[in-house]
Design an enzyme around this catalytic site. Sequence first.
Site, PDB file in Angstrom:
ATOM      1  N   GLY A  38       0.822  -1.192   0.000  1.00 56.88           N
ATOM      2  CA  GLY A  38       0.000   0.000   0.000  1.00 56.88           C
ATOM      3  C   GLY A  38       0.859   1.246   0.000  1.00 56.88           C
ATOM      4  N   CYS A  39       0.232   2.363  -0.337  1.00 56.58           N
ATOM      5  CA  CYS A  39       0.983   3.614  -0.438  1.00 56.58           C
ATOM      6  C   CYS A  39       1.489   4.060   0.931  1.00 56.58           C
ATOM      7  CB  CYS A  39       0.123   4.688  -1.083  1.00 56.58           C
ATOM      8  SG  CYS A  39      -1.536   4.839  -0.381  1.00 56.58           S
TER       9      CYS A  39
END
Lengths: 345, 345, 345, 345
Positions: D150-151
């Site tokens: 994920g970011c």
Amino acid sequence: MIKAGIIGSTGYSGEELTGLLYKHPQVEIDFLCSHSYVNERFSNLYGNLKRFVDEKCVSDEEAFKRIKDIDILFTALPSGKALEFGKAAMESEIKFIDIGSDFRLKTTELYKEWYNLEHNYAALLEKAVYGLPELNRSKIKEAELIANPGCYPTASTLALAPLVKNNIIDTTSIIIDAKSGVSGAGRKASIANLFVECNDSVKAYGVTTHRHTPEIEQNLSELSSEEIKLTFTPHLIPMSRGILSVCYGKLTNETDSEKLMDLYRDFYKNEYFVRVIDELPETRWVKGSNFCDISLRVDTRTNRVIVVSAIDNLVKGAAGQAVQNMNLMFGLKENTALENTPIFP
Amino acid sequence: MIKAGIIGSTGYSGEELTGLLYKHPQVEIDFLCSHSYVNERFSNLYGNLKRFVDEKCVSDEEAFKRIKDIDILFTALPSGKALEFGKAAMESEIKFIDIGSDFRLKTTELYKEWYNLEHNYAALLEKAVYGLPELNRSKIKEAELIANPGCYPTASTLALAPLVKNNIIDTTSIIIDAKSGVSGAGRKASIANLFVECNDSVKAYGVTTHRHTPEIEQNLSELSSEEIKLTFTPHLIPMSRGILSVCYGKLTNETDSEKLMDLYRDFYKNEYFVRVIDELPETRWVKGSNFCDISLRVDTRTNRVIVVSAIDNLVKGAAGQAVQNMNLMFGLKENTALENTPIFP
Amino acid sequence: MIKAGIIGSTGYSGEELTGLLYKHPQVEIDFLCSHSYVNERFSNLYGNLKRFVDEKCVSDEEAFKRIKDIDILFTALPSGKALEFGKAAMESEIKFIDIGSDFRLKTTELYKEWYNLEHNYAALLEKAVYGLPELNRSKIKEAELIANPGCYPTASTLALAPLVKNNIIDTTSIIIDAKSGVSGAGRKASIANLFVECNDSVKAYGVTTHRHTPEIEQNLSELSSEEIKLTFTPHLIPMSRGILSVCYGKLTNETDSEKLMDLYRDFYKNEYFVRVIDELPETRWVKGSNFCDISLRVDTRTNRVIVVSAIDNLVKGAAGQAVQNMNLMFGLKENTALENTPIFP
Amino acid sequence: MIKAGIIGSTGYSGEELTGLLYKHPQVEIDFLCSHSYVNERFSNLYGNLKRFVDEKCVSDEEAFKRIKDIDILFTALPSGKALEFGKAAMESEIKFIDIGSDFRLKTTELYKEWYNLEHNYAALLEKAVYGLPELNRSKIKEAELIANPGCYPTASTLALAPLVKNNIIDTTSIIIDAKSGVSGAGRKASIANLFVECNDSVKAYGVTTHRHTPEIEQNLSELSSEEIKLTFTPHLIPMSRGILSVCYGKLTNETDSEKLMDLYRDFYKNEYFVRVIDELPETRWVKGSNFCDISLRVDTRTNRVIVVSAIDNLVKGAAGQAVQNMNLMFGLKENTALENTPIFP
């Protein structure tokens, strides 16, 4: 009518104050002073006030002369610049509110340490009352000299006061991660604050060194039995107005969000300008108003509480709070000229 | 107290109107109607009005029932949706102001042509008075049904009226290049208006086909001896509020900027909400207010005049103008509840 | 390897050029010169290029000394500042591209009239080739001194060239209403370009007086049998990059959108950097690239054509076009180092 | 040539991936799949890629059929939607990279707890390798199925790894306060993400409940001898791209900024995509690139360290990292097609 003078009227806080006082039913603006724009029409600098505030700005010298004829003097100046004005106001026995930072820290040593400036007016510091009405109302009513709180300290202190006052968090665990709009940086020519430099980006700044740190610590320490040290990290957000303060603390006892929300609702139940809300605050909901929105969440997994507060940095964080203080000092209704609801979008 | 109902209260224009009427000293909001948010608290949708407008929205059915008990009904709806409400208001013999577009064009044919919708209420169209007070004040005072002008037509008509009325420009030469903030697109879920799609970009849209074209033509034709056709190009700007209308016309006779500025100052000399200013208007100077700022420049090299006007699309371009019209219809001071100065920054 | 020097490397156009040349497979940057940041590491000013361009900026004096050792000199400077560098480059018999405005207008008189500066290098003006490759490619290939086009003139000339060249519009009827991002104003400390001043607002500026007016007129006049005068209105948009140019002209004969689109597709059929598209151009679709998107609509009601073009002002409007010109001058593939597609979002 | 298929190509991450793979010298895009835009030309949705990616999007059904003919499948889909594609890819014995969240958490129970979805592919979870090359490179090279991070976890894990790995902070003290641009919310019609709702405002969201929390905890726990629980607070910032992660930890021993900076420089000394820098990271300096900038400050007053990292959420936080992983899986140079420098402004 209360006759008011404004020093530093052409910065963003000064302009906001000018607009608020212009609309205040009990106030008459006697003069607008500007270091950089002497003899310029105010509305040439702020076209929004065209037709309303077309007066020309006066010089510092002119302002000093007029102090004796007014009832209250406001300063909205860079650090170190308000001291002489404060002295002059006290000598003329008029009320004085410094929206800047010159009278907020309690000792000249602390001021020297964080601002790297000499403060040769210890006597004025003693007179100074910290102008956060929600925590300090009775003293403000009697004050001659008000140190108007900083924008970050206003948002952060109101967010944390109920917790600290009631010993709900470990006072060594406090971290404040705050986010500000660019108007907080003032209206001065600078490359760092150009549209292109700020647009579409976010940054932290002044990490571990921001001058609002000791101010917040001072406020919270007063509410606590302990001397509080905390970590404060401000950020610059690509927006014009607004501060969001996100405050973290370790819970000393088990509790939950609902209990703490009740505590907050009770703590601020008589406060017109504090809205304790269920939803997480967003700066857009307070824009253009003197409100401080607060909510919180308990993180049961880590036994922490996260309190979020939002204010308009130019209103509750500066000019609006100054007017609130003035209203108290002059025995007026506290929200006079501050009843406008937030503007969205 | 004037009892008011608002249909379409939860769009951006509806919200602005709700906020303005909330503060209006002579008005009591009887109901807020919303198609999409029946039974939702208004302030859950618009957190700025928390504590102030906490009422729940009612359904269309409920609204229809209550029309007979109120004094004025406002609609702020998509095209075609206000017709039935207008009919109901007329039958109940109350005042009616449509902020939308259903009663602006003078014939059902023109409406069909530009909106591609049937308009089966020709009788209502005949009753409808175009609510641009600066040009139509006396009729508005007597009106039962007001077609509140569109945002672009308000800015553009006020910009061009003095020229057209006084035969100063060739009426076949008019080009309007206008720029709007994204709130003009309404508060509905759409990919095109997502932050990421609009941010940091500019585009023209509806080139040669925008529905405000015939409305502007109708307004200007009424001021002229000729039937005016013009070119109108709207743009979407990455900002929330504001319209800037830049209008071009070929001069029929030699003149200069000063002479035309004098003409404008004279034309609008009694108008509270029009500020004819020396500097070129910018939308930031009118934000949150009902003002229209106007200035112009003559391009002597090409014998053209460029008139620039700026309004807040949600205020003078929608809700504020509706309140201005309401004030006139009820014999109140025209700027009641509309005296707030523009907010900057 | 082509050895290049950049004067004015620390402005926005200079930085864009530095980044492009850094990636250029046939170019080696010999020096970066900056008036304001002598001895500062380039990447301290532009953190994006950290690790890539960590060189220190050299002074003007140093730059003058090094000119004889390089193959091409670029200047990206305010008006009047490139003249001496151009002279030095010619004396050293190296190639020279001025991204600024000092060699664009054909006569010293015109330069004086619009820039209010003396231009004492008429001989250089004669050497100067206007660097718009789509219209001037063969001359550019032979040129020693290139006047790189302005951002607005690039977008506007490409938009109008097919019409003017083919006598499709009345050349007295041209109006250009253009919109630019704030990077066009340069990276210098100024209040007018602060984030807070530009954010959430739009304005026209330089109405009837902008210096790009004669440059566009010169370009179009060359394509026409007539001397063209036009009206040009630039605007400032709250975005970092991009220019949208909306051009209006009266049609001399009846035609329609499809016919004119065909003409445009044909006119630009061999041009890598021009995309004639069906949809109306938006600046976001060209960001970070050297493309110019163009489309048009005929307004049959008023017999006008509206052409819309979009470029990235820092790339096709400045540094990218300069590299395109350099590629041509050195016999390289025209799109070397310019093949990156636009970046969105 | 590596033949690639992309599922979910028309979201922001999908588009970024499409652009990157289009430019990749060793990759050929076999198909672009989109649930919502079957048979639409890709460049009609993303005008930036006009002329470059004009292919039509295929349906899910079509995509499933083609899986057997390609070498690698990418999914960029909402939670729960990638599972079937992962299964199909494994059955066809091709490589698979899920940019979404379906294979990141190590157990189906944890997935159920945080995503509130059933995960019936425990066998695939076992195959899944977490695709953070800086910490997991050797496993990635051998992997068939990659869970692309994920970011927020990418930015936060890279920021904290050196501290956790070296036992420098109390693992019960970690707080992460992160800020994201709006593209992180995806390209779907929603009121919450309209321009007008996000512009000029900041908010925290998902406080105590965000799904990236267990992912970050899992990453850090693997580097530590302890099971780590932490507090994670994400924010929405009015910008298109970028994540700034500000991480707080209590120091277990006395140290200072310089010592820790040395540790970081050493820890990441062989990493092309991590820049350990002296200045505090800002998202603008990494925009459009696969870099992660990191810096830190020790707060000696409170014995804490504050680590700040910045990435482009669509590149290092999604598509760029996926390409980095693909490069590793196919034995290519790790930064192939990822060498572009960040774009500013």
